[in-house]
Design an enzyme around this catalytic site. Structure first.
Site, mmCIF file in Angstrom:
data_model
loop_
_atom_site.group_PDB
_atom_site.id
_atom_site.type_symbol
_atom_site.label_atom_id
_atom_site.label_comp_id
_atom_site.label_asym_id
_atom_site.label_seq_id
_atom_site.Cartn_x
_atom_site.Cartn_y
_atom_site.Cartn_z
ATOM 1 N N LYS A 50 27.759 72.634 -52.080
ATOM 2 C CA LYS A 50 28.881 72.866 -51.158
ATOM 3 C C LYS A 50 30.125 72.125 -51.649
ATOM 4 O O LYS A 50 31.228 72.670 -51.659
ATOM 5 C CB LYS A 50 28.499 72.399 -49.747
ATOM 6 C CG LYS A 50 27.498 73.337 -49.071
ATOM 7 C CD LYS A 50 26.784 72.715 -47.884
ATOM 8 C CE LYS A 50 25.654 73.649 -47.425
ATOM 9 N NZ LYS A 50 24.727 73.078 -46.460
ATOM 10 N N GLN A 94 23.967 68.563 -41.877
ATOM 11 C CA GLN A 94 22.847 69.228 -42.573
ATOM 12 C C GLN A 94 21.576 69.142 -41.729
ATOM 13 O O GLN A 94 21.212 68.071 -41.234
ATOM 14 C CB GLN A 94 22.642 68.579 -43.950
ATOM 15 C CG GLN A 94 21.638 69.287 -44.838
ATOM 16 C CD GLN A 94 22.082 70.675 -45.303
ATOM 17 O OE1 GLN A 94 23.279 70.936 -45.465
ATOM 18 N NE2 GLN A 94 21.139 71.566 -45.513
ATOM 19 N N ASP A 117 29.620 75.712 -38.996
ATOM 20 C CA ASP A 117 28.237 76.183 -39.092
ATOM 21 C C ASP A 117 27.889 77.118 -37.929
ATOM 22 O O ASP A 117 26.848 77.781 -37.953
ATOM 23 C CB ASP A 117 27.285 74.974 -39.025
ATOM 24 C CG ASP A 117 26.483 74.804 -40.301
ATOM 25 O OD1 ASP A 117 26.443 75.742 -41.109
ATOM 26 O OD2 ASP A 117 25.892 73.725 -40.461
HETATM 27 N N1 GUN Z 1 19.778 73.726 -43.406
HETATM 28 C C1 GUN Z 1 19.368 74.909 -43.922
HETATM 29 N N2 GUN Z 1 20.343 75.831 -43.798
HETATM 30 C C2 GUN Z 1 21.375 75.226 -43.192
HETATM 31 C C3 GUN Z 1 22.672 75.669 -42.790
HETATM 32 O O1 GUN Z 1 23.073 76.817 -42.954
HETATM 33 N N3 GUN Z 1 23.448 74.729 -42.201
HETATM 34 C C4 GUN Z 1 23.022 73.467 -41.983
HETATM 35 N N4 GUN Z 1 23.856 72.634 -41.382
HETATM 36 N N5 GUN Z 1 21.835 73.022 -42.343
HETATM 37 C C5 GUN Z 1 21.018 73.910 -42.947
#
Ligand code: GUN
Length: 291
Positions: A50, A94, A117
């Site tokens: 990211k 996350q 998100d």
């Molecule tokens: N863990 C697995 N996929 C994601 C996601 O799309 N966003 C977040 N914040 N955590 C994740």
């Protein structure tokens, strides 16, 4: 029959060029903050990609690392700081969080306008309801919808089957397909009669987290298969779809890697850019604001 590949890598690359131009047109860069609690190596890898993509797009990113035993208050305090930081337009916590933390309370601390998100309970509620608009839609399902759109897959009236019901993918995916007027069935580990349901599907979205779970023999010839799975096996990285058998039956299929993965990342960038654009507009409208 050999299915046509839906090339997520190429589609994400074309969106990336468009986003880059939009970022360059802004007076100051969009900023994404990531928060990770604990040291899960897979989460670290996702977060690194990211940040790399942010840099490639000319966006700023900052990372906040907390120990695995961080308290609820410590995690919420970090988010409270990011919530009022004008250089931060998007906040990503996350998931999964360590079990001792209350995920819902943590996610509810992210301001709606920074919830890139789309996991804030209010955004989830809006996504679930007719006629409501979430500020942001979760990145993986948004990426799957974009793949379906780019591949020209008709959604209205189509029978769509979502395999898996997670908060991150399966559930929001089913809601998005429903809004697009598909007839949606969610199947999961307790479903009775999976075979019969799958055989009717024009669209299959596999997000159950089990390597090679869906096989070509189970599918309707010519259907479209979106594989969200990322499973590390002895044979390497594989999806939730048994690619070799599915490609002989499906009309279109996403590969793993190079299908949904790059789309999730680019949707996060698109959401962060949108968050920044909105915040700059708000600032311009305020008395004494620029412009
Ligand atoms: N863990 C697995 N996929 C994601 C996601 O799309 N966003 C977040 N914040 N955590 C994740």
């Amino acid at each position: 029959m050999t299915a046509q590949l839906i090339d997520g890598k190429a589609i994400a690359a074309s969106i990336k060029e468009d986003l880059k131009a939009q970022v360059a047109a802004l007076a100051s860069p969009p900023g994404l903050a990531t928060v990770l609690v604990g040291e899960d190596p897979a989460s670290h890898t996702y977060i690194r990609s990211k940040h790399r993509l942010c840099a490639e797009l000319g966006m700023q990113s900052m990372h906040h690392q907390l120990p695995a035993d961080a308290t609820q208050e410590q995690v919420e305090a970090v988010i409270a700081e990011l919530a009022v930081d004008p250089a931060v337009h998007g906040i990503l916590v996350q998931l999964p969080l360590p079990a001792h933390l209350d995920e819902e309370r943590v996610l509810a601390r992210v301001p709606l306008e920074k919830d890139v998100d789309g996991f804030h309970p209010i955004n989830v509620g809006r996504l679930a309801m007719k006629g409501r608009r979430p500020e942001f839609v979760p990145c993986t399902p948004a990426g799957c919808m974009r793949l379906l759109e780019r591949a020209g897959v008709p959604l209205r009236g189509a029978r769509a089957v979502v395999v898996g019901r997670s908060n991150i993918v399966g559930l929001p995916m089913a809601l998005l397909l429903n809004h697009a007027d598909a007839t949606v069935t969610i199947v999961h580990s307790r479903t009775v009669g999976l075979e019969e349901i799958l055989r009717q599907a024009d669209i299959v979205v596999a997000a159950i987290g089990k390597a090679n779970f869906i096989r070509g023999e189970q599918l309707k010839p010519g259907c479209c298969v979106i594989d969200v799975g990322i499973n590390r096996t002895e044979a390497g990285l594989v999806g939730d779809v048994h690619f070799d058998s599915v490609k002989e039956v499906a009309g279109q299929v996403t590969p793993v890697p190079g299908g949904v993965g790059p789309m999730t990342l680019i949707m996060l960038m698109e959401n962060t850019l949108k968050a920044a654009q909105k915040s700059f507009q708000v600032r311009e409208l305020q008395p004494g604001g620029a412009g």
